[in-house]
Design an enzyme around this catalytic site. Structure first.
Site, PDB file in Angstrom:
ATOM      1  N   LYS A 230       0.800  -1.231   0.000  1.00 40.40           N
ATOM      2  CA  LYS A 230       0.000   0.000   0.000  1.00 40.40           C
ATOM      3  C   LYS A 230       0.832   1.281   0.000  1.00 40.40           C
ATOM      4  O   LYS A 230       0.374   2.324  -0.477  1.00 40.40           O
ATOM      5  CB  LYS A 230      -0.935   0.009   1.202  1.00 40.40           C
ATOM      6  CG  LYS A 230      -2.078  -0.999   1.134  1.00 40.40           C
ATOM      7  CD  LYS A 230      -3.139  -0.563   0.151  1.00 40.40           C
ATOM      8  CE  LYS A 230      -4.391  -1.410   0.245  1.00 40.40           C
ATOM      9  NZ  LYS A 230      -5.446  -0.949  -0.670  1.00 40.40           N
TER      10      LYS A 230
ATOM     11  N   SER B  77      -8.895  -0.271   6.477  1.00 38.49           N
ATOM     12  CA  SER B  77      -8.914  -1.213   7.595  1.00 38.49           C
ATOM     13  C   SER B  77      -7.529  -1.371   8.218  1.00 38.49           C
ATOM     14  O   SER B  77      -7.394  -1.985   9.268  1.00 38.49           O
ATOM     15  CB  SER B  77      -9.413  -2.585   7.132  1.00 38.49           C
ATOM     16  OG  SER B  77      -8.500  -3.165   6.221  1.00 38.49           O
TER      17      SER B  77
ATOM     18  N   GLU C 220      -9.600 -14.209  -4.144  1.00 41.44           N
ATOM     19  CA  GLU C 220     -10.436 -13.626  -3.097  1.00 41.44           C
ATOM     20  C   GLU C 220     -10.731 -14.663  -2.025  1.00 41.44           C
ATOM     21  O   GLU C 220     -10.732 -15.867  -2.306  1.00 41.44           O
ATOM     22  CB  GLU C 220     -11.785 -13.162  -3.661  1.00 41.44           C
ATOM     23  CG  GLU C 220     -11.711 -11.979  -4.595  1.00 41.44           C
ATOM     24  CD  GLU C 220     -13.091 -11.525  -5.029  1.00 41.44           C
ATOM     25  OE1 GLU C 220     -13.460 -10.379  -4.723  1.00 41.44           O
ATOM     26  OE2 GLU C 220     -13.805 -12.312  -5.688  1.00 41.44           O
TER      27      GLU C 220
ATOM     28  N   GLY D  53     -15.804 -13.392   0.604  1.00 42.49           N
ATOM     29  CA  GLY D  53     -15.812 -12.044   0.033  1.00 42.49           C
ATOM     30  C   GLY D  53     -15.563 -12.060  -1.454  1.00 42.49           C
ATOM     31  O   GLY D  53     -14.563 -11.508  -1.938  1.00 42.49           O
TER      32      GLY D  53
ATOM     33  N   ASP E  66     -16.889 -10.575  -4.091  1.00 47.91           N
ATOM     34  CA  ASP E  66     -17.591  -9.511  -4.822  1.00 47.91           C
ATOM     35  C   ASP E  66     -17.020  -9.303  -6.224  1.00 47.91           C
ATOM     36  O   ASP E  66     -17.772  -9.064  -7.175  1.00 47.91           O
ATOM     37  CB  ASP E  66     -17.560  -8.194  -4.038  1.00 47.91           C
ATOM     38  CG  ASP E  66     -16.160  -7.789  -3.625  1.00 47.91           C
ATOM     39  OD1 ASP E  66     -15.523  -8.543  -2.871  1.00 47.91           O
ATOM     40  OD2 ASP E  66     -15.696  -6.713  -4.048  1.00 47.91           O
TER      41      ASP E  66
ATOM     42  N   SER F 239       1.056  -9.720  -0.689  1.00 43.95           N
ATOM     43  CA  SER F 239       0.755  -8.288  -0.579  1.00 43.95           C
ATOM     44  C   SER F 239       1.133  -7.646   0.740  1.00 43.95           C
ATOM     45  O   SER F 239       1.306  -6.429   0.813  1.00 43.95           O
ATOM     46  CB  SER F 239      -0.731  -8.039  -0.858  1.00 43.95           C
ATOM     47  OG  SER F 239      -1.531  -8.742   0.075  1.00 43.95           O
TER      48      SER F 239
END
Length: 326
Positions: free
Chosen positions: A57, A82, A208, A212, A214, A308
């Protein structure tokens, strides 16, 4: 005839890489004979758990923040997250001599909240199952005159995240497939953009948590789908819908999305710790889980995996990976 300019391009990612040079870490690529044997492929792990703030990030946060004007920097930055983007924006603000206000869920991992505060950010909490973090952050930014840097729904953020895949491909050369976690979709969008531009034949696979899915549902429907906020140990992927910008990229460039269970994520975390000697957080372990379980399907000879992040405290790690973990 009209054409639509994509929100992020290879040139954008290369420009982000230039901005990040000397600021972000060029993270290591690890190999494992055991992993190769188990997966039947030659696997290259891009370890963003060794990035500043312990996750990819920082790449996107700094790339976006570094482009703010002096006037914007003087007023400060707002974000919602989060945990990992929260830390990334807080550190980017510190590096650029400004302040940050971060909207975080009440149940964010304590270690991530503590790290965000340690970088000097002000934290505003909300209930992720009842509140709208975007609306809260936008109202806060408008009230205080802050520049809002979202965790994935921003071209400069996506471009920054794509530098992880760019580095991987520069170091190891052409890959047959690239496995990447999918949450809001920024890392996947940036990675797929870099990978497909450099090697059009590469297979891009998003991963995923089963609870979750989506993005998988959205790709199947051909439009963004909303699901209830998922309950999963992969807190960085506990989202109810993909981003609009990120989905516009991923629906073009993503070849497949596969799902892994929380138990499979735990097993991948244990494997990373015991065999690779690295600590990986649940969201970061999802592509490794897909590889170990074979859920990613038949893979070509050389496969890249983006790990990640590694932001999980010792107590939580022991709870998740110890015998009899809930």
């Amino acid at each position: 005839m009209t054409t639509t300019t994509p929100p992020v391009t290879l040139d954008d990612i290369r420009d982000a890489a230039a901005r990040l040079k000397g600021v972000a870490h060029r993270t290591p690529v690890l190999r494992s004979r055991t992993l190769d044997a188990l997966s039947g492929a030659e696997v290259f792990l891009k370890c963003e758990n060794f990035q500043r703030v312990g996750a990819f990030k920082f790449r996107g946060a700094y790339n976006a923040a570094s482009r703010l004007t002096p006037e914007q920097l003087s007023r400060g930055i707002a974000a919602y997250s989060s945990g990992n983007h929260a830390q990334a924006v807080a550190l980017a603000a510190c590096e650029l001599g400004t302040t940050a206000v971060i909207v975080m869920p009440q149940d964010a991992p304590p270690s991530k909240r503590a790290a965000t505060a340690a970088y000097g950010a002000e934290i505003v909490t909300y209930d992720r199952y009842a509140g709208d973090r975007v609306a809260i952050a936008e109202a806060l930014a408008a009230e205080r005159g802050l520049a809002l840097i979202p965790p994935y729904e921003h071209p400069h953020v996506m471009a920054g995240q794509g530098t992880a895949a760019l580095e991987l491909l520069e170091e190891v050369g052409e890959l047959g497939a690239l496995l990447t976690p999918v949450g809001g979709g920024g890392l996947m969008a940036g990675s797929a953009t870099a990978a497909k531009a450099l090697h059009p034949g590469i297979r891009t696979v998003g991963v995923e948590p089963e609870a979750g899915d989506d993005t998988r549902r959205s790709l199947e429907a051909g439009r963004r789908i909303s699901i209830p906020v998922p309950h999963t140990i992969a807190d960085g992927q506990a989202l109810h819908t993909p981003g609009e910008l990120t989905f516009s990229v991923n629906r073009r460039l993503l070849d497949d999305v596969v799902l892994v269970t929380d138990d499979e994520i735990r097993d991948a975390m244990r494997f990373a710790f015991e065999r690779l000697k690295i600590v990986v957080e649940p969201s970061g372990a999802t592509p490794l889980a897909a590889l170990l379980t074979g859920r990613a399907g038949a893979l070509p000879g050389r496969v890249g995996v983006i790990i990640s992040g590694g932001n999980v405290d010792a107590g939580r790690f022991a709870e998740l990976c110890g015998s009899g973990a809930p």
